[in-house]
Design an enzyme around this catalytic site. Structure first.
Site, short mmCIF file in Angstrom:
data_model
loop_
_atom_site.label_atom_id
_atom_site.label_comp_id
_atom_site.label_asym_id
_atom_site.label_seq_id
_atom_site.Cartn_x
_atom_site.Cartn_y
_atom_site.Cartn_z
N LEU A 102 -2.10 11.38 3.88
CA LEU A 102 -2.38 12.54 3.01
C LEU A 102 -3.33 13.43 3.79
O LEU A 102 -4.22 12.94 4.50
CB LEU A 102 -3.04 12.10 1.70
CG LEU A 102 -2.17 11.30 0.72
CD1 LEU A 102 -2.98 10.89 -0.50
CD2 LEU A 102 -0.94 12.10 0.29
N ASP A 103 -3.18 14.75 3.64
CA ASP A 103 -4.07 15.68 4.33
C ASP A 103 -5.52 15.47 3.88
O ASP A 103 -5.76 14.93 2.79
CB ASP A 103 -3.68 17.13 4.01
CG ASP A 103 -2.29 17.46 4.51
OD1 ASP A 103 -1.82 16.80 5.45
OD2 ASP A 103 -1.67 18.39 3.94
N LYS A 104 -6.44 15.97 4.69
CA LYS A 104 -7.86 15.80 4.36
C LYS A 104 -8.19 16.34 2.97
O LYS A 104 -8.97 15.77 2.22
CB LYS A 104 -8.72 16.48 5.43
CG LYS A 104 -10.19 16.18 5.31
CD LYS A 104 -10.97 16.71 6.50
CE LYS A 104 -12.45 16.37 6.35
NZ LYS A 104 -13.27 16.92 7.43
N LYS A 193 2.98 21.59 1.21
CA LYS A 193 2.36 22.90 1.49
C LYS A 193 3.36 23.83 2.18
O LYS A 193 3.43 25.01 1.85
CB LYS A 193 1.11 22.72 2.37
CG LYS A 193 -0.03 22.02 1.64
CD LYS A 193 -1.18 21.76 2.58
CE LYS A 193 -2.27 20.96 1.88
NZ LYS A 193 -3.24 20.39 2.80
#
Ligand code: URA
Length: 241
Positions: A102-104, A193
């Protein structure tokens, strides 16, 4: 069979060199007998290992679900940033890793385990394990977007993605924002995104709600975690057979 030092390293007791020293000093017993050579082979399923009189049980597999908070990175270690592994204070094994990324700034469900087979199967592109996300979008999401997402679309760089199921939960025209739920069957880099970017909108908040049959426990606030139940582990295994 397993080397005594490997057993204790895996159980996060100490480093291999520290264990060698502990054994030399007579601090380690196997079935009640002092064992001074840390490379002694033992049977992890039968033998009782103790350090300073305290039994160290062997745990083959650990499975945790973490509600990943924003601001930590999905990695096992990092020199500068906090990682998801830093949050797991109650783990036993030293070889856990996050399944997928998962992205930051993304929150939500992250599976952390040392079960490499299961991880491999969950991430294999051919298995098409569903991932469900909740997102807040800058922009108005419309039925048109539902159709674009459902037909399999191209991202701005030309990458093709498989069809996804987009549900509009709420649209706020005044604020120019939308709340959505999106189900996708693959996990390309920044996929959610980039899908919204491709239709001229922007994800401002992203949270993963589920991965295959594993659903984020909504009693976990960001940063909290718990062990999976036996049923959850069995469901994950069955779903990826
Ligand atoms: N898609 C994204 O863009 N980011 C994530 O963290 C997960 C899916």
């Amino acid at each position: 069979m397993k080397r005594l030092d490997k057993y204790l390293v895996e159980m996060s007791v100490a480093s291999r060199s520290a264990i060698k020293e502990m054994a030399r000093k007579g601090r380690i017993t196997v079935n009640g007998m002092v064992v001074k050579a840390s490379d002694t082979k033992i049977d992890e399923n039968i033998d009782i290992v103790a350090v300073d009189g305290q039994i160290i049980a062997y745990l083959h597999r650990e499975y945790f679900m973490l509600n990943k908070p924003a601001g930590v990175i999905t990695a096992t270690e990092d020199k500068h940033a906090h990682t998801v592994l830093d949050l797991l204070k109650e783990r036993v094994r030293n070889d856990l890793f996050p399944v997928g990324r998962l992205d930051k700034d993304t929150e939500g469900l992250l599976l952390i385990t040392n079960d490499g087979d299961l991880a491999h199967r969950l991430l294999a592109p051919k298995k098409h394990v569903d991932k469900v996300y909740f997102a807040i979008i800058k922009g108005i999401v419309t039925d048109e977007h539902i159709h674009v997402f459902a037909s399999g679309m191209k991202l701005l760089d030309g990458t093709e993605v498989m069809p996804g199921v987009l549900e509009i939960l709420e649209v706020n025209e005044e604020e120019d924002t939308s709340r959505i739920r999106l189900t996708i069957h693959e996990g390309k880099f920044h996929q959610v995104k980039r899908m919204f970017e491709a239709v001229g909108t922007q994800v401002t908040y992203l949270k993963r709600l589920s991965m295959g049959p594993l659903v984020l426990d909504d009693t976990l606030v960001p940063g909290e975690y718990r062990r999976l139940t036996d049923e959850e582990v069995a469901m994950l295994k069955a779903a990826t057979k």
